[in-house]
Motif scaffolding. Structure first.
Motif, PDB file in Angstrom:
ATOM      1  N   SER A  44      50.840  50.093  42.841  1.00 27.78           N
ATOM      2  CA  SER A  44      51.027  51.538  42.748  1.00 27.78           C
ATOM      3  C   SER A  44      50.990  51.908  41.267  1.00 27.78           C
ATOM      4  O   SER A  44      50.693  51.085  40.408  1.00 27.78           O
ATOM      5  N   GLU A  45      51.319  53.154  40.937  1.00 32.63           N
ATOM      6  CA  GLU A  45      51.245  53.596  39.551  1.00 32.63           C
ATOM      7  C   GLU A  45      52.508  53.253  38.768  1.00 32.63           C
ATOM      8  O   GLU A  45      52.590  53.556  37.572  1.00 32.63           O
ATOM      9  N   THR A  46      53.497  52.651  39.390  1.00 32.94           N
ATOM     10  CA  THR A  46      54.733  52.295  38.703  1.00 32.94           C
ATOM     11  C   THR A  46      54.576  50.944  38.013  1.00 32.94           C
ATOM     12  O   THR A  46      53.614  50.206  38.232  1.00 32.94           O
ATOM     13  N   ASP A 103      41.861  42.734  29.184  1.00 36.75           N
ATOM     14  CA  ASP A 103      41.706  43.384  30.484  1.00 36.75           C
ATOM     15  C   ASP A 103      42.907  44.273  30.768  1.00 36.75           C
ATOM     16  O   ASP A 103      43.944  43.811  31.227  1.00 36.75           O
ATOM     17  N   GLU A 104      42.783  45.570  30.501  1.00 39.32           N
ATOM     18  CA  GLU A 104      43.893  46.495  30.685  1.00 39.32           C
ATOM     19  C   GLU A 104      44.283  46.633  32.148  1.00 39.32           C
ATOM     20  O   GLU A 104      45.416  46.993  32.459  1.00 39.32           O
ATOM     21  N   GLU A 105      43.361  46.387  33.043  1.00 36.57           N
ATOM     22  CA  GLU A 105      43.640  46.566  34.466  1.00 36.57           C
ATOM     23  C   GLU A 105      44.142  45.289  35.128  1.00 36.57           C
ATOM     24  O   GLU A 105      44.342  45.249  36.343  1.00 36.57           O
TER      25      GLU A 105
END
Length: 211
Positions: A44-46, A103-105
């Motif tokens: 999720s975005e958390t 790799d930021e993701e």
């Protein structure tokens, strides 16, 4: 059990962004250790914020700076906090290997523990009917030490944990997470605290566990 076996008992792979400058923690046999906080993303975005303990040997050369993205392999360890600040049990990722990444993701946060139930799991349901179980797992470490790792299970894993007894040997897979909560100190005073635990995705009695 040999040292390699202890290493296999407790395996962490986690990726994230360095969120604080390394600070001196302690020294053992002339080896200095530092701690820093690591932000690791959820699907999720958390994000979860996890304490990391690292030897000075990994900080030589370029070192680490806030904002660096890293991948860490290590263990999830516990030790008693003898100060009056923070939680009584300190939980930290102990670095065995670390590398920087661009790799930021990159989303890595996995843990596998082989340990023993040291308190009867506490099973409960939320007001919305969701099943939860709190588990305290003792994981052996070399030199006759053990790490005490709090875990939280949901749904069918929680129902399974309700049937476990003190001394049962289980293997747990999941992720390390941080959770904010409020601790009431008095009728008028509330303190915000952070709990660190393993969120269980899979759990089996050791003899039945298979990849």
């Amino acid at each position: 059990m040999n040292t390699e076996s202890y290493t296999e008992n407790n395996k962490v792979v986690i990726a994230g962004t360095v969120a604080s400058e390394p600070e001196f923690s302690h020294e053992v046999y002339e080896e200095v250790f530092y701690t820093f906080m690591l932000n690791t993303p959820r699907l999720s975005e958390t994000r979860d914020t996890v304490k990391v303990t690292i030897s000075e040997k990994f900080l030589m050369g370029e070192g680490l700076a806030v904002g660096d993205m890293v991948v860490i392999q290590g263990q999830f360890r516990s030790y008693n906090n003898f100060t009056n600040v923070g939680n009584r049990l300190i939980l930290t990722v102990f670095v065995k290997d670390i590398e920087k990444t661009e790799d930021e993701e990159k989303s890595l946060n996995s843990i596998c523990l082989n340990g023993y139930i040291c308190k009867k799991p506490v099973y409960r349901t939320t007001p919305f009917g969701r099943e939860i179980a709190d588990i305290l797992l003792a994981v052996n470490r070399s030199y006759n030490k053990s790490d005490y790792i709090p875990c939280i299970a949901w749904g069918r894993n929680a129902k399974f944990a309700e049937c476990l007894n003190v001394g049962d040997n289980v293997v747990v897979k999941g992720r390390i997470q941080s959770r904010e909560y409020q601790k009431r100190l008095s009728d008028t005073e509330v303190e915000s605290k952070t709990a660190f635990e393993v969120s269980v995705s899979r759990m089996e009695v050791c003899e039945r566990f298979a990849e």
